[in-house]
Design a protein around this motif. Structure first.
Motif, PDB file in Angstrom:
ATOM      1  N   GLN A 204       9.052 -33.033 -10.622  1.00 28.72           N
ATOM      2  CA  GLN A 204       9.786 -33.482  -9.446  1.00 28.72           C
ATOM      3  C   GLN A 204       9.302 -32.690  -8.239  1.00 28.72           C
ATOM      4  N   VAL A 205       9.193 -33.355  -7.114  1.00 29.60           N
ATOM      5  CA  VAL A 205       8.704 -32.718  -5.896  1.00 29.60           C
ATOM      6  C   VAL A 205       9.794 -32.769  -4.830  1.00 29.60           C
ATOM      7  N   VAL A 206      10.104 -31.599  -4.283  1.00 33.81           N
ATOM      8  CA  VAL A 206      11.047 -31.523  -3.171  1.00 33.81           C
ATOM      9  C   VAL A 206      10.230 -31.255  -1.911  1.00 33.81           C
ATOM     10  N   LYS A 207      10.220 -32.209  -1.003  1.00 26.80           N
ATOM     11  CA  LYS A 207       9.419 -32.091   0.209  1.00 26.80           C
ATOM     12  C   LYS A 207      10.100 -31.170   1.219  1.00 26.80           C
ATOM     13  N   PRO A 208       9.332 -30.650   2.181  1.00 26.20           N
ATOM     14  CA  PRO A 208       9.908 -29.716   3.156  1.00 26.20           C
ATOM     15  C   PRO A 208      11.147 -30.252   3.867  1.00 26.20           C
ATOM     16  N   ASP A 209      11.168 -31.547   4.180  1.00 28.42           N
ATOM     17  CA  ASP A 209      12.321 -32.102   4.886  1.00 28.42           C
ATOM     18  C   ASP A 209      13.485 -32.424   3.946  1.00 28.42           C
ATOM     19  N   GLU A 210      13.333 -32.094   2.644  1.00 26.41           N
ATOM     20  CA  GLU A 210      14.397 -32.318   1.665  1.00 26.41           C
ATOM     21  C   GLU A 210      14.936 -31.007   1.098  1.00 26.41           C
ATOM     22  N   MET A 211      14.484 -29.875   1.665  1.00 31.67           N
ATOM     23  CA  MET A 211      14.810 -28.579   1.079  1.00 31.67           C
ATOM     24  C   MET A 211      16.297 -28.262   1.097  1.00 31.67           C
ATOM     25  N   GLU A 212      17.056 -28.898   2.002  1.00 29.76           N
ATOM     26  CA  GLU A 212      18.495 -28.633   2.029  1.00 29.76           C
ATOM     27  C   GLU A 212      19.178 -29.138   0.762  1.00 29.76           C
ATOM     28  N   GLN A 213      18.503 -30.004   0.007  1.00 25.94           N
ATOM     29  CA  GLN A 213      19.067 -30.515  -1.244  1.00 25.94           C
ATOM     30  C   GLN A 213      18.835 -29.561  -2.416  1.00 25.94           C
ATOM     31  N   LEU A 214      17.941 -28.572  -2.215  1.00 30.21           N
ATOM     32  CA  LEU A 214      17.560 -27.670  -3.304  1.00 30.21           C
ATOM     33  C   LEU A 214      18.222 -26.309  -3.128  1.00 30.21           C
ATOM     34  N   GLU A 215      18.897 -25.842  -4.178  1.00 33.77           N
ATOM     35  CA  GLU A 215      19.502 -24.511  -4.173  1.00 33.77           C
ATOM     36  C   GLU A 215      19.096 -23.783  -5.450  1.00 33.77           C
ATOM     37  N   ILE A 216      18.530 -22.594  -5.297  1.00 31.66           N
ATOM     38  CA  ILE A 216      18.199 -21.771  -6.459  1.00 31.66           C
ATOM     39  C   ILE A 216      19.455 -21.001  -6.864  1.00 31.66           C
ATOM     40  N   ILE A 217      19.963 -21.273  -8.066  1.00 30.86           N
ATOM     41  CA  ILE A 217      21.163 -20.598  -8.567  1.00 30.86           C
ATOM     42  C   ILE A 217      20.814 -19.201  -9.062  1.00 30.86           C
ATOM     43  N   GLY A 218      19.702 -19.072  -9.768  1.00 31.80           N
ATOM     44  CA  GLY A 218      19.282 -17.774 -10.286  1.00 31.80           C
ATOM     45  C   GLY A 218      18.124 -17.928 -11.255  1.00 31.80           C
ATOM     46  N   LYS A 219      17.549 -16.798 -11.626  1.00 31.24           N
ATOM     47  CA  LYS A 219      16.393 -16.797 -12.525  1.00 31.24           C
ATOM     48  C   LYS A 219      16.841 -16.661 -13.975  1.00 31.24           C
ATOM     49  N   VAL A 220      16.222 -17.431 -14.854  1.00 29.96           N
ATOM     50  CA  VAL A 220      16.489 -17.329 -16.291  1.00 29.96           C
ATOM     51  C   VAL A 220      15.802 -16.074 -16.819  1.00 29.96           C
ATOM     52  N   VAL A 221      16.587 -15.167 -17.420  1.00 32.29           N
ATOM     53  CA  VAL A 221      16.038 -13.892 -17.886  1.00 32.29           C
ATOM     54  C   VAL A 221      16.117 -13.729 -19.402  1.00 32.29           C
ATOM     55  N   TRP A 222      16.815 -14.647 -20.069  1.00 30.81           N
ATOM     56  CA  TRP A 222      16.937 -14.550 -21.531  1.00 30.81           C
ATOM     57  C   TRP A 222      17.351 -15.910 -22.065  1.00 30.81           C
ATOM     58  N   ILE A 223      16.805 -16.258 -23.227  1.00 29.96           N
ATOM     59  CA  ILE A 223      17.141 -17.521 -23.888  1.00 29.96           C
ATOM     60  C   ILE A 223      17.549 -17.213 -25.315  1.00 29.96           C
ATOM     61  N   GLY A 224      18.721 -17.670 -25.722  1.00 30.38           N
ATOM     62  CA  GLY A 224      19.184 -17.506 -27.095  1.00 30.38           C
ATOM     63  C   GLY A 224      18.994 -18.796 -27.858  1.00 30.38           C
ATOM     64  N   LYS A 225      18.327 -18.720 -29.001  1.00 31.21           N
ATOM     65  CA  LYS A 225      18.044 -19.943 -29.747  1.00 31.21           C
ATOM     66  C   LYS A 225      18.045 -19.664 -31.238  1.00 31.21           C
ATOM     67  N   ASP A 226      18.352 -20.702 -32.021  1.00 31.82           N
ATOM     68  CA  ASP A 226      18.237 -20.631 -33.468  1.00 31.82           C
ATOM     69  C   ASP A 226      16.773 -20.815 -33.860  1.00 31.82           C
ATOM     70  N   LEU A 227      16.363 -20.153 -34.927  1.00 32.41           N
ATOM     71  CA  LEU A 227      14.985 -20.274 -35.387  1.00 32.41           C
ATOM     72  C   LEU A 227      14.783 -21.496 -36.268  1.00 32.41           C
ATOM     73  N   THR A 228      15.873 -22.057 -36.784  1.00 32.85           N
ATOM     74  CA  THR A 228      15.766 -23.255 -37.616  1.00 32.85           C
ATOM     75  C   THR A 228      16.740 -24.302 -37.132  1.00 32.85           C
TER      76      THR A 228
END
Length: 228
Positions: A204-228
């Protein structure tokens, strides 16, 4: 007790721990109302002091009761010593988890979003990663757009303080009314691309004139997952 360590929720572990007592009888033993214990069994988050009372009375490991990571109920306390509340607080930080899904579907994430659970992380690990508990949140992934990195229903730890775009890293973002976990890439013209690890999905591409629609909530620093 077979299968105890695989109980997924705090409510399920409490239900297992209080057996064979009735709800009324066990509530009396730990000096809380029957209604309080019933609400915990329905999924309400209890105070840590109440969790400690449950663990002590049921002779189960406090860490297992909160996180599900220990082996569970023992008949003899000396075989599986109870972790005291102060010991737990010294070693672990409880990060709030929100009933919010990212990657696909609608979602809201703001100061009014209700906490649905807590996840325990070692304080030493948070310090090593330079993460502050008060600026962290746990959310849940939906969909397959970030496979094989993030799978459906994986748990995601988000650093809400880190909103600076670093190319190629994964962020939770709001685009319009949708929440996504995507890799971000910024181009010289100011546009931002939301990139899925699953190559079946078009970026997906957010163009410069559409940046008001984009908000960065935060960076993903850890992922918890099952191995099976």
């Amino acid at each position: 007790m077979d299968g105890v360590s695989y109980l997924n929720t705090l409510a399920e572990r409490v239900e297992e721990a209080i057996k064979p007592h009735s709800i009324r009888a066990f509530a009396s033993k730990i000096d809380v109302s029957e209604g309080t214990l019933r609400r915990i069994l329905k999924g309400e988050d209890p105070k840590l002091s109440i969790i400690e009372r449950i663990a002590n009375e049921a002779q189960v490991n406090l860490l297992w009761l909160i996180t599900g990571t220990e082996s569970g109920v023992e008949d003899v306390e000396s075989l599986h010593p109870v972790v005291k509340l102060d010991e737990f607080n010294d070693a672990f930080a409880l990060v709030p988890g929100y009933h919010v899904s990212v990657s696909t579907g609608h979602g809201a994430f703001n100061d009014q979003t209700q906490v649905s659970r807590h996840l325990a992380f070692r304080k030493k690990w948070l310090e090593y990663k330079n993460l502050e508990k008060s600026k962290l949140a746990v959310v849940f992934a939906k969909g397959d757009s970030m496979e094989p990195t993030i799978h459906n229903n994986n748990t995601i730890l988000v650093d809400l303080s880190d909103k600076k775009l670093s190319e190629g890293l994964i962020y939770v973002v709001r685009l319009g009314e949708e929440l996504y976990a995507k890799r971000l890439q910024q181009y010289l013209d100011g546009s931002v691309r939301l990139i899925s690890d699953n190559k079946e999905y078009v970026e997906q591409v957010v163009k410069p004139d559409e940046m008001e629609q984009l908000e960065i909530i935060g960076k993903v620093v850890w992922i918890g997952k099952d191995l099976t």
